[in-house]
Scaffold this active site. Sequence first.
Site, short mmCIF file in Angstrom:
data_model
loop_
_atom_site.label_atom_id
_atom_site.label_comp_id
_atom_site.label_asym_id
_atom_site.label_seq_id
_atom_site.Cartn_x
_atom_site.Cartn_y
_atom_site.Cartn_z
N ARG A 64 1.38 -0.46 4.24
CA ARG A 64 2.28 -0.97 3.20
C ARG A 64 1.91 -2.42 2.67
O ARG A 64 1.94 -2.68 1.76
CB ARG A 64 3.82 -0.83 3.69
CG ARG A 64 4.37 0.53 3.31
CD ARG A 64 5.39 0.67 4.50
NE ARG A 64 4.74 0.85 5.87
CZ ARG A 64 4.21 1.87 6.06
NH1 ARG A 64 4.45 3.04 5.52
NH2 ARG A 64 3.38 1.85 7.22
N THR A 65 1.90 -3.30 3.87
CA THR A 65 1.82 -4.80 3.58
C THR A 65 0.63 -5.11 2.62
O THR A 65 0.59 -5.69 1.69
CB THR A 65 1.96 -5.73 4.76
OG1 THR A 65 3.23 -5.03 5.59
CG2 THR A 65 2.07 -7.14 4.51
N LYS A 93 -17.97 -11.43 16.23
CA LYS A 93 -19.16 -12.05 16.73
C LYS A 93 -18.67 -13.49 17.39
O LYS A 93 -19.50 -14.18 17.97
CB LYS A 93 -20.02 -12.49 15.82
CG LYS A 93 -20.59 -11.23 14.96
CD LYS A 93 -21.47 -11.62 13.88
CE LYS A 93 -21.78 -10.81 12.70
NZ LYS A 93 -22.37 -11.39 11.53
N ARG A 114 -2.38 -11.35 8.20
CA ARG A 114 -1.63 -10.70 9.30
C ARG A 114 -2.35 -10.86 10.68
O ARG A 114 -3.66 -10.65 10.52
CB ARG A 114 -1.67 -8.93 9.07
CG ARG A 114 -1.02 -8.48 10.36
CD ARG A 114 -0.53 -7.18 10.06
NE ARG A 114 0.78 -7.11 9.21
CZ ARG A 114 1.37 -5.92 9.12
NH1 ARG A 114 1.01 -4.66 9.53
NH2 ARG A 114 2.42 -5.82 8.36
N HIS A 142 7.65 -11.85 9.68
CA HIS A 142 7.40 -11.07 8.50
C HIS A 142 8.07 -11.46 7.46
O HIS A 142 8.79 -10.39 6.76
CB HIS A 142 7.58 -9.59 9.05
CG HIS A 142 6.55 -8.63 8.26
ND1 HIS A 142 5.88 -9.02 7.20
CD2 HIS A 142 6.15 -7.25 8.48
CE1 HIS A 142 5.16 -7.86 6.92
NE2 HIS A 142 5.40 -6.90 7.53
N1 CP Z 1 6.30 -2.83 7.22
C1 CP Z 1 5.01 -3.08 7.59
O1 CP Z 1 4.75 -4.06 7.91
O2 CP Z 1 4.27 -1.94 7.29
P1 CP Z 1 2.63 -2.04 7.65
O3 CP Z 1 2.24 -2.50 9.14
O4 CP Z 1 2.39 -0.62 7.21
O5 CP Z 1 2.05 -3.20 6.89
#
Ligand code: CP
Length: 320
Positions: A64-65, A93, A114, A142
């Site tokens: 999603r993110t 590497k 991320r 998040h």
């Molecule tokens: N909610 C969320 O962070 O989903 P993903 O890990 O799929 O990005």
Amino acid sequence: MRNFVESNQESFPMNSHSLVAIDDLSRQDILAMLERARYFEQHPNSHLLDGRVVATLFFEPSTRTRLSFETAVNRLGGRVIGFSDASTSSTSKGETLKDTIKMVSNYADLIVMRHHLEGAAQYATEVTDIPIVNAGDGANQHPSQTLLDLYSLLKTQGTLDGLTITMVGDLKYGRTVHSLLMALRFFSPKFNFVSCPELRMPREYIDLCDKLGIEYHEYTDFSPEVINESDILYMTRVQRERFSDIMEYERVKNLYTLRRSMLADAKPTMKILHPLPRVNEISQDVDDDPRAYYFQQAGNGLFARQAIITNALGIDPLKS
Ligand code: CP
């Protein structure tokens, strides 16, 4: 909470447009961002990002993110570079995070990142002068998820003020509940924390509630009373990837599952949220209940992330 350490010999001023932690936003900042998300829900397609390049660097898995950030850029007319699997990048590497960030800063106007290490996004802001958006750093924060969660609360409840929010599951490692709690501290919430003792809300967040006079209750039992008083049921996945002992994970992974029969006397206006992916926390028979909102919640991520990207790049959609 942020324990990422790596030597940082060069230092740049932190870019004020970065979004690293939800704590960096005031109540007014949050409300302004949600207004912007509302604008983008009405005007999702534009050329606001013409000529801009956004890098999405995902050192941890995501559906999603990453896809909603990339869709946000595409719908705003910008272009995307990046990777969704760090093993295909030169990280494999031995390239350091610092070198990766400095390199990508040559190519992009904004980095969405991320990373599994807490504090990685903050660190990235210290080695570049382009804005960084934290798309999740370990069990820490998040913030873009929080803005879409808040937008979902606002859309479904008509207000952020005075809501009873029940958070269920992995409150220890679940970065989404940490960020959501931090943001809601401005809006007089009442919290119910439902978890097993091993996955309790961490001490620092409990202490914050105490300090700010926020009402909260901790439960190990996911009872009808708790469900029925809730405006929002925020279910979470037990974060297998954060456990050092897999046997411990196996023991706690299926303790809390929401089933449709448990919703018989829940408020009709209550909404069930989940940052997704789900594993066993919400049974499939809940999906058809009108209070199930987790798929629409993920859809709101597009608008919240359009708001975050334009804000980070200093673009005001109302003035462009
Ligand atoms: N909610 C969320 O962070 O989903 P993903 O890990 O799929 O990005």
